[in-house]
Motif scaffolding. Structure first.
Motif, PDB file in Angstrom:
ATOM      1  N   UNK A  31      52.284  51.189  42.691  1.00 18.72           N
ATOM      2  CA  UNK A  31      52.604  52.617  42.589  1.00 18.72           C
ATOM      3  C   UNK A  31      53.802  52.966  43.474  1.00 18.72           C
ATOM      4  N   UNK A  32      53.780  52.522  44.732  1.00 13.58           N
ATOM      5  CA  UNK A  32      54.885  52.828  45.649  1.00 13.58           C
ATOM      6  C   UNK A  32      56.176  52.143  45.222  1.00 13.58           C
ATOM      7  N   UNK A  33      56.071  50.899  44.725  1.00 15.84           N
ATOM      8  CA  UNK A  33      57.271  50.194  44.252  1.00 15.84           C
ATOM      9  C   UNK A  33      57.866  50.921  43.049  1.00 15.84           C
ATOM     10  N   UNK A  34      56.997  51.368  42.129  1.00 12.26           N
ATOM     11  CA  UNK A  34      57.484  52.097  40.958  1.00 12.26           C
ATOM     12  C   UNK A  34      58.143  53.408  41.345  1.00 12.26           C
ATOM     13  N   UNK A  35      57.509  54.151  42.257  1.00  8.83           N
ATOM     14  CA  UNK A  35      58.093  55.418  42.718  1.00  8.83           C
ATOM     15  C   UNK A  35      59.416  55.184  43.431  1.00  8.83           C
ATOM     16  N   UNK A  36      59.494  54.096  44.205  1.00 10.62           N
ATOM     17  CA  UNK A  36      60.746  53.781  44.901  1.00 10.62           C
ATOM     18  C   UNK A  36      61.876  53.568  43.896  1.00 10.62           C
ATOM     19  N   UNK A  37      61.592  52.851  42.814  1.00 11.05           N
ATOM     20  CA  UNK A  37      62.633  52.614  41.802  1.00 11.05           C
ATOM     21  C   UNK A  37      62.981  53.888  41.046  1.00 11.05           C
ATOM     22  N   UNK A  38      61.981  54.740  40.802  1.00  5.70           N
ATOM     23  CA  UNK A  38      62.270  56.020  40.146  1.00  5.70           C
ATOM     24  C   UNK A  38      63.178  56.885  41.022  1.00  5.70           C
ATOM     25  N   UNK A  39      62.918  56.877  42.321  1.00  6.15           N
ATOM     26  CA  UNK A  39      63.748  57.663  43.253  1.00  6.15           C
ATOM     27  C   UNK A  39      65.167  57.098  43.307  1.00  6.15           C
ATOM     28  N   UNK A  40      65.276  55.761  43.352  1.00  4.17           N
ATOM     29  CA  UNK A  40      66.603  55.129  43.374  1.00  4.17           C
ATOM     30  C   UNK A  40      67.380  55.456  42.103  1.00  4.17           C
ATOM     31  N   UNK A  41      66.689  55.432  40.958  1.00  5.17           N
ATOM     32  CA  UNK A  41      67.353  55.764  39.695  1.00  5.17           C
ATOM     33  C   UNK A  41      67.852  57.204  39.704  1.00  5.17           C
ATOM     34  N   UNK A  42      67.064  58.063  40.334  1.00  3.55           N
ATOM     35  CA  UNK A  42      67.431  59.472  40.432  1.00  3.55           C
ATOM     36  C   UNK A  42      68.664  59.637  41.331  1.00  3.55           C
ATOM     37  N   UNK A  43      68.662  58.949  42.466  1.00  3.82           N
ATOM     38  CA  UNK A  43      69.789  59.055  43.408  1.00  3.82           C
ATOM     39  C   UNK A  43      71.068  58.456  42.837  1.00  3.82           C
ATOM     40  N   UNK A  44      70.926  57.385  42.044  1.00  6.76           N
ATOM     41  CA  UNK A  44      72.097  56.713  41.467  1.00  6.76           C
ATOM     42  C   UNK A  44      72.512  57.310  40.124  1.00  6.76           C
ATOM     43  N   UNK A  45      71.748  58.292  39.638  1.00  5.67           N
ATOM     44  CA  UNK A  45      72.042  58.949  38.358  1.00  5.67           C
ATOM     45  C   UNK A  45      72.123  57.934  37.212  1.00  5.67           C
ATOM     46  N   UNK A  46      71.130  57.045  37.148  1.00  5.84           N
ATOM     47  CA  UNK A  46      71.154  56.016  36.097  1.00  5.84           C
ATOM     48  C   UNK A  46      70.336  56.481  34.897  1.00  5.84           C
ATOM     49  N   UNK A  47      69.022  56.270  34.934  1.00  5.40           N
ATOM     50  CA  UNK A  47      68.157  56.719  33.837  1.00  5.40           C
ATOM     51  C   UNK A  47      66.934  57.412  34.424  1.00  5.40           C
ATOM     52  N   UNK A  48      67.135  58.543  35.090  1.00  8.02           N
ATOM     53  CA  UNK A  48      65.986  59.187  35.735  1.00  8.02           C
ATOM     54  C   UNK A  48      64.901  59.532  34.722  1.00  8.02           C
ATOM     55  N   UNK A  49      63.660  59.240  35.069  1.00  5.71           N
ATOM     56  CA  UNK A  49      62.532  59.559  34.203  1.00  5.71           C
ATOM     57  C   UNK A  49      62.170  61.021  34.382  1.00  5.71           C
ATOM     58  N   UNK A  50      62.175  61.741  33.271  1.00  2.00           N
ATOM     59  CA  UNK A  50      61.861  63.172  33.305  1.00  2.00           C
ATOM     60  C   UNK A  50      60.502  63.369  32.640  1.00  2.00           C
TER      61      UNK A  50
END
Length: 460
Positions: A31-50
């Protein structure tokens, strides 16, 4: 930016793997690893999950993603898995499982001398059932309730019995499979056409190899474990010491859900108009039938109702151990997808300058590994699938030549993943580590995927 995302994905995966190896709570780690990657995707503006219903806040959107994942899993497969888990616990409590073992052991007495042969024969039987029950975790738990205790009493280890049950779900085949539906759509066939024309000619020879490899692998490791006196499992009591204090008619109860699913399957076609019965419905109906059996035996409403506590506890245990892990695994998968990890693997592969067949082979191995990593054959194939027609066109290959091996490779990789729903469900219900079960499956699955690739691309 894409290279940075790829490297970050690898770092998060490595950290998660280390913590899982150190036996930290897998739900928390994933769960924490998945959230970490979601946050990184959000910060890098790649494919943020909405989330489907955004909250208006980035922080709460992440929480909403977790909430929606819980809801979707519970409504889609979670309830079914919990009901099956409760039914398995109920069957054990009323000793119907013991009655089934006693009845089964008489005609299967021959296999006491050849227990690994019996275990291996369970693979194609389970695969046929998988066509009518296209839920890997659901079928796995049904087989744990019915086939597993018989195999244990024939003399194989817990890991061997669970290994062949997992192998029964290796191929997402048949018209009812979600992966088959997507593959058929990509190829331009109906589900039935795709199953008969493309899947069966490849699945049948690969199944023979799977059976051989699982037989040799399970026999080798069981003998090795016994020699080292470090059995990873303990067998149940021999038939002579197995207690069953119920009428032998109770033996039908553990297999009743399977019987109902087969009888009312649209592929059997016994009823016109057809009667639709799902896995959850068959389990609940079988529970009520079981209660009739119990009340006839106990002749007490109070005692009969008290036996239901084992069903509720079984459901609760499955939620705490299995559903939460499936949700955490899906968040982990969403994180990988949001960082573009899968897309980057495809992109790097297509720019390696390899021939069409070589790239197809690389893709098959990648999707096999992705399914192991993501714990879901559906997630892996649905990530790759829509890209395949375009890739096939670039490589001047027929679309089915990419779709078919990749679709099967995705479901094969799932059986070697310690976070896959099927592996987690059957392992925890039987009291075995999902990691140990995934390790037991890995070698024969590697051999099987190599055979599938060689046979499909170079022999058939």
């Amino acid at each position: 930016m894409s290279a940075i995302a790829f490297v970050l994905s690898l770092i998060v995966i490595a950290i998660a793997a280390v913590y899982l190896y150190r036996k930290l709570n897998p739900q928390g780690v994933l769960l924490l690893a998945g959230l970490a990657m979601l946050i990184l995707a959000l910060l890098l503006h790649i494919q943020p999950v909405v989330p489907a219903k955004p909250t208006g806040s980035v922080v709460f959107d992440l929480i909403k993603v977790v909430e929606e994942t819980f809801i979707t899993n519970f409504s889609r497969a979670g309830m079914m898995i919990m009901v099956i888990g409760g039914y398995v616990a109920f069957m054990n409590h009323i000793e119907a499982t013991n009655a089934l073992v006693h009845i089964s052991m008489k005609p299967l007495g021959f296999f006491r001398r050849y227990p690994y042969l019996a275990a291996t024969i369970a693979i194609p039987i389970g695969q046929m059932l998988f066509i009518t029950t296209p839920s890997a975790a659901g079928l796995g738990l049904l087989l744990v309730a019915s086939v597993y205790p018989v195999l244990i009493n024939l003399g194989v280890s817990k890991l061997t019995a669970l290994s062949v049950i997992a192998a029964a779900t290796l191929f997402d085949q048949g018209p009812g499979s979600a992966n088959t539906a997507l593959a058929a759509e990509l190829v331009g066939n109906t589900n039935v056409e795709y199953f008969i024309i493309h899947q069966l000619p490849l699945v049948i020879p690969t199944t023979l190899v799977v059976m051989t490899l699982f037989y040799l692998n399970n026999r080798y490791f069981d003998i090795k474990d016994k020699k080292r006196q470090k059995n990873v499992s303990t067998t149940q009591p021999e038939l002579e010491t197995l207690k069953y204090n119920v009428p032998l008619i109770f033996a039908i109860l553990p297999v009743l859900p399977l019987i109902l699913l087969i009888i009312f399957s649209p592929y059997v076609g016994l009823f016109d108009p057809p009667i639709t019965l799902g896995t959850t419905g068959s389990m609940i109906f079988s529970l009520f039938v079981s209660l009739v059996f119990v009340i006839c035996r106990m002749r007490s409403i109070r005692k009969t109702i008290d036996t239901l506590s084992s069903f509720w506890k079984g459901m609760g245990n499955v939620f705490a151990s299995i559903i939460t892990l499936i949700v955490a695994s899906e968040i982990f998968s969403k994180g990988l997808i949001s960082l573009g990890f899968i897309d980057l693997l495809v992109s790097y592969s297509t720019h390696m300058g390899l021939s069409g067949i070589a790239i197809a082979v690389v893709f098959a191995l990648i999707i096999f590994s992705a399914a192991m990593l993501m714990g879901s054959g559906n997630a892996a194939f649905f990530s790759f699938g829509p890209l395949l027609p375009g890739v096939a066109g670039q490589l001047s290959l027929p679309v089915y030549s990419l779709v078919l091996p990749l679709q099967l490779a995705a479901s094969m990789g799932r059986a070697a993943s310690p976070i896959a729903g099927i592996i987690v469900a059957i392992a925890l219900v039987a009291g075995v580590s999902p990691i140990e079960l995934a390790k037991r499956n890995t070698l024969p699955l590697i051999g099987s995927i190599i055979f599938l690739i060689v046979y499909y691309f170079f022999i058939s």
